[in-house]
Design a protein around this motif. Structure first.
Motif, short mmCIF file in Angstrom:
data_model
loop_
_atom_site.label_atom_id
_atom_site.label_comp_id
_atom_site.label_asym_id
_atom_site.label_seq_id
_atom_site.Cartn_x
_atom_site.Cartn_y
_atom_site.Cartn_z
N VAL A 51 0.83 -1.20 0.00
CA VAL A 51 0.00 0.00 0.00
C VAL A 51 0.87 1.25 0.00
N ILE A 52 2.00 1.19 0.69
CA ILE A 52 2.91 2.34 0.76
C ILE A 52 4.15 2.10 -0.10
N THR A 53 4.03 1.16 -1.03
CA THR A 53 5.07 0.84 -2.02
C THR A 53 6.39 0.41 -1.39
N TYR A 54 6.32 -0.26 -0.24
CA TYR A 54 7.53 -0.87 0.31
C TYR A 54 7.85 -2.10 -0.53
N PRO A 55 9.10 -2.30 -0.94
CA PRO A 55 9.43 -3.37 -1.89
C PRO A 55 9.46 -4.77 -1.27
N GLU A 56 8.30 -5.19 -0.75
CA GLU A 56 8.20 -6.56 -0.27
C GLU A 56 7.65 -7.44 -1.39
N LEU A 57 7.20 -8.64 -1.07
CA LEU A 57 6.86 -9.61 -2.12
C LEU A 57 5.71 -9.16 -3.01
N LEU A 58 4.61 -8.70 -2.41
CA LEU A 58 3.45 -8.35 -3.21
C LEU A 58 3.74 -7.16 -4.12
N HIS A 59 4.40 -6.15 -3.57
CA HIS A 59 4.75 -4.98 -4.39
C HIS A 59 5.70 -5.38 -5.52
N SER A 60 6.67 -6.23 -5.21
CA SER A 60 7.61 -6.68 -6.24
C SER A 60 6.91 -7.51 -7.30
N ALA A 61 5.93 -8.33 -6.89
CA ALA A 61 5.16 -9.10 -7.87
C ALA A 61 4.38 -8.19 -8.79
N ASN A 62 3.83 -7.10 -8.26
CA ASN A 62 3.13 -6.13 -9.09
C ASN A 62 4.08 -5.50 -10.12
N ILE A 63 5.30 -5.20 -9.67
CA ILE A 63 6.28 -4.60 -10.60
C ILE A 63 6.62 -5.58 -11.71
N VAL A 64 6.89 -6.83 -11.34
CA VAL A 64 7.21 -7.84 -12.36
C VAL A 64 6.04 -8.03 -13.31
N GLY A 65 4.81 -8.05 -12.75
CA GLY A 65 3.64 -8.23 -13.60
C GLY A 65 3.43 -7.09 -14.57
N HIS A 66 3.72 -5.87 -14.14
CA HIS A 66 3.58 -4.71 -15.03
C HIS A 66 4.70 -4.68 -16.07
N ASP A 67 5.90 -5.11 -15.69
CA ASP A 67 6.99 -5.15 -16.66
C ASP A 67 6.74 -6.19 -17.75
N TYR A 68 6.11 -7.31 -17.36
CA TYR A 68 5.78 -8.37 -18.30
C TYR A 68 4.27 -8.57 -18.25
N GLY A 69 3.57 -7.78 -19.06
CA GLY A 69 2.11 -7.71 -18.97
C GLY A 69 1.41 -9.05 -19.14
#
Length: 298
Positions: free
Chosen positions: A227-245
């Motif tokens: 929620v506050i964009t701390y780079p834990e697992l869920l946030h990192s998974a969102n980043i990977v998912g957006h990088d590879y749509g």
């Protein structure tokens, strides 16, 4: 007591017809579950979910090294710091709940009731937003970026779970036979010594499984750091998912599996602790029975 004996404490054992109905219900429910799983797998397969190319990007060596491994370490760091803070607050306010002083009891009760009633995500978001508006940590400590996000995630985890652990401690003390404390007073100990030397060791032993179970919940709650964009697992998974749509769902499932492995390992620790506690409490009783049997035989 065996597992079969435990199962017959709450209800009568099934007769022949009851066992037959239970078997039929188990078969039908199992078939329904397998059908639903098969339908879901077929639907995902039609969408290309199991294609190798859609899993290759999230599991690329560079992605694992630069995203997944740091995310796991960040998650474990937030969990460790949040657990320490929660245990400290739980002990302080747990004993505050049973204090002799009314003002201390009221303050501890207010803390427990208030923060235990708040959604954890709201607690993290409000504190982070307030700091962002007034720049307390930025101007005072020079914290910024991931350090600042970690601080407020840990504060939220510690404050909320500290309230829960305080209630667990209070319940553990209330469940302890009053004769234990009375024995301490009888040998000349004051109230603080009784709580520290007599009550606390026994309460910790009894409530340890419940505390470890709450820590499993705390581990999963680190995902709210997204929620506050701390780079834990869920946030990192969102980043990977957006990088590879085309691999967004795959990235989320990888994160879910990692959470499962960590939570399962911690839950197995709970089982080991419970088993060791039962062994330690059962051994003295068995020894007493052995001595009694020997005395009767003589």
């Amino acid at each position: 007591m065996t597992r079969q004996q435990e199962s017959t404490v709450l209800f009568d054992a099934l007769g022949p017809k009851g066992r037959q109905r239970s078997l039929i219900a188990s078969i039908v429910s199992g078939a329904v579950i397998l059908a639903l799983l098969g339908w879901g797998a077929l639907t995902l397969a039609r969408d290309g979910f199991f294609e190798e190319t859609r899993w290759a990007n999230p599991l690329d060596v560079l992605v694992v090294q630069n995203t997944w491994i740091p995310a796991i370490l960040n998650t474990l760091l937030a969990f460790a710091l949040g657990s320490v803070l929660a245990i400290i607050l739980g002990v302080v306010f747990g004993f505050g709940r049973i204090s002799r002083f009314a003002l201390t009891r009221w303050a501890a009760t207010g803390y427990v009731q208030f923060f235990r009633s708040l959604p954890l995500v709201l607690l993290i978001w409000i504190s982070f937003t307030i700091d962002g508006a007034f720049r307390f940590t930025g101007e005072t400590f020079g914290w910024d970026g991931d350090t600042r996000r970690l601080v407020f995630l840990v504060l939220g985890l510690g404050i909320y779970n500290g309230a829960v652990l305080a209630e667990i401690l209070r319940a553990g003390v209330a469940a302890l036979p009053p004769g234990q404390a009375m024995a301490g007073y009888a040998v000349g100990l004051n109230h603080g010594q009784v709580q520290r030397l007599v009550v606390l060791p026994q309460v910790v032993r009894n409530m340890l499984p419940a505390v470890l179970a709450q820590l499993v919940i705390l581990l999963k709650d680190t995902s709210l750091g997204a929620v506050i964009t701390y780079p834990e697992l869920l946030h990192s998974a969102n980043i990977v998912g957006h990088d590879y749509g085309n691999s967004y769902l795959q990235a989320l499932i990888i994160a879910a599996l990692i959470y499962f492995v960590m939570a399962y390992a911690l839950s197995k620790l709970v089982v080991v602790v419970e088993r060791r506690m039962r062994t330690k409490t059962a051994a003295p009783l068995a020894r007493v029975r052995q001595i009694e049997a020997t005395a009767v035989a003589e």
